[in-house]
Design a protein around this motif. Structure first.
Motif, PDB file in Angstrom:
ATOM      1  N   UNK A 165       0.833  -1.199   0.000  1.00  0.00           N
ATOM      2  CA  UNK A 165       0.000   0.000   0.000  1.00  0.00           C
ATOM      3  C   UNK A 165       0.866   1.247   0.000  1.00  0.00           C
ATOM      4  N   UNK A 166       0.409   2.255  -0.716  1.00  0.00           N
ATOM      5  CA  UNK A 166       1.041   3.568  -0.714  1.00  0.00           C
ATOM      6  C   UNK A 166       0.008   4.574  -0.228  1.00  0.00           C
ATOM      7  N   UNK A 167       0.456   5.505   0.598  1.00  0.00           N
ATOM      8  CA  UNK A 167      -0.447   6.505   1.161  1.00  0.00           C
ATOM      9  C   UNK A 167      -0.067   7.895   0.681  1.00  0.00           C
ATOM     10  N   UNK A 168      -1.056   8.753   0.638  1.00  0.00           N
ATOM     11  CA  UNK A 168      -0.833  10.172   0.383  1.00  0.00           C
ATOM     12  C   UNK A 168      -1.538  10.945   1.488  1.00  0.00           C
ATOM     13  N   UNK A 169      -0.764  11.488   2.394  1.00  0.00           N
ATOM     14  CA  UNK A 169      -1.304  12.314   3.479  1.00  0.00           C
ATOM     15  C   UNK A 169      -1.443  13.740   2.963  1.00  0.00           C
ATOM     16  N   UNK A 170      -2.657  14.253   3.005  1.00  0.00           N
ATOM     17  CA  UNK A 170      -2.930  15.586   2.474  1.00  0.00           C
ATOM     18  C   UNK A 170      -3.379  16.484   3.603  1.00  0.00           C
TER      19      UNK A 170
END
Length: 125
Positions: A78-83
């Motif tokens: 899994x890859x995450x993008x914290x915005x």
């Protein structure tokens, strides 16, 4: 063949935060660079962030630099993008993409082979 599924989109107020996730069907993402793109209504798709297969190199577009953070969880594929500090201009459909790549990655969509279906992010009161 790698299948990608995004999650975590939704409605958020300006200044708020969201965390997008991209889960891959591949047995491992260790050799894949992962990118995040977005497309707002009436605009071209924009590459906003990526992380290389080695997970040592990242890229951020100027429009998100300092607010968004990309990270990889190899154990969960899994890859995450914290915005954070979201703005109305961040409203778009966000797509996850993957391509074989170890050292570096970039924001050009033609460089990516596999794509998710997208998740909607809406920033509004």
């Amino acid at each position: 063949q790698v299948q990608l599924v995004e999650s975590g989109g939704g409605l958020v107020q300006p200044g708020g935060s969201l965390r997008l996730s991209c889960r891959a069907s591949a047995s491992t993402l260790n050799y894949y660079s992962m990118g995040w793109f977005r497309q707002a209504p009436g605009k071209e798709r924009e590459g906003i962030s990526c992380i290389s297969g080695s997970r040592r190199s990242t890229y951020y577009a100027d429009s998100v630099k300092g607010r968004f953070t990309i990270s990889g969880d190899s154990a969960k594929n899994t890859v995450h993008l914290q915005m954070n500090s979201l703005k109305r201009d961040d409203t778009a459909v966000y797509y996850c993409a993957a391509t074989l790549g170890w050292r570096e990655c970039g924001g050009k969509q033609d460089d990516y082979t596999y794509w998710g279906q997208g998740t909607q992010v809406t920033v509004s009161e």
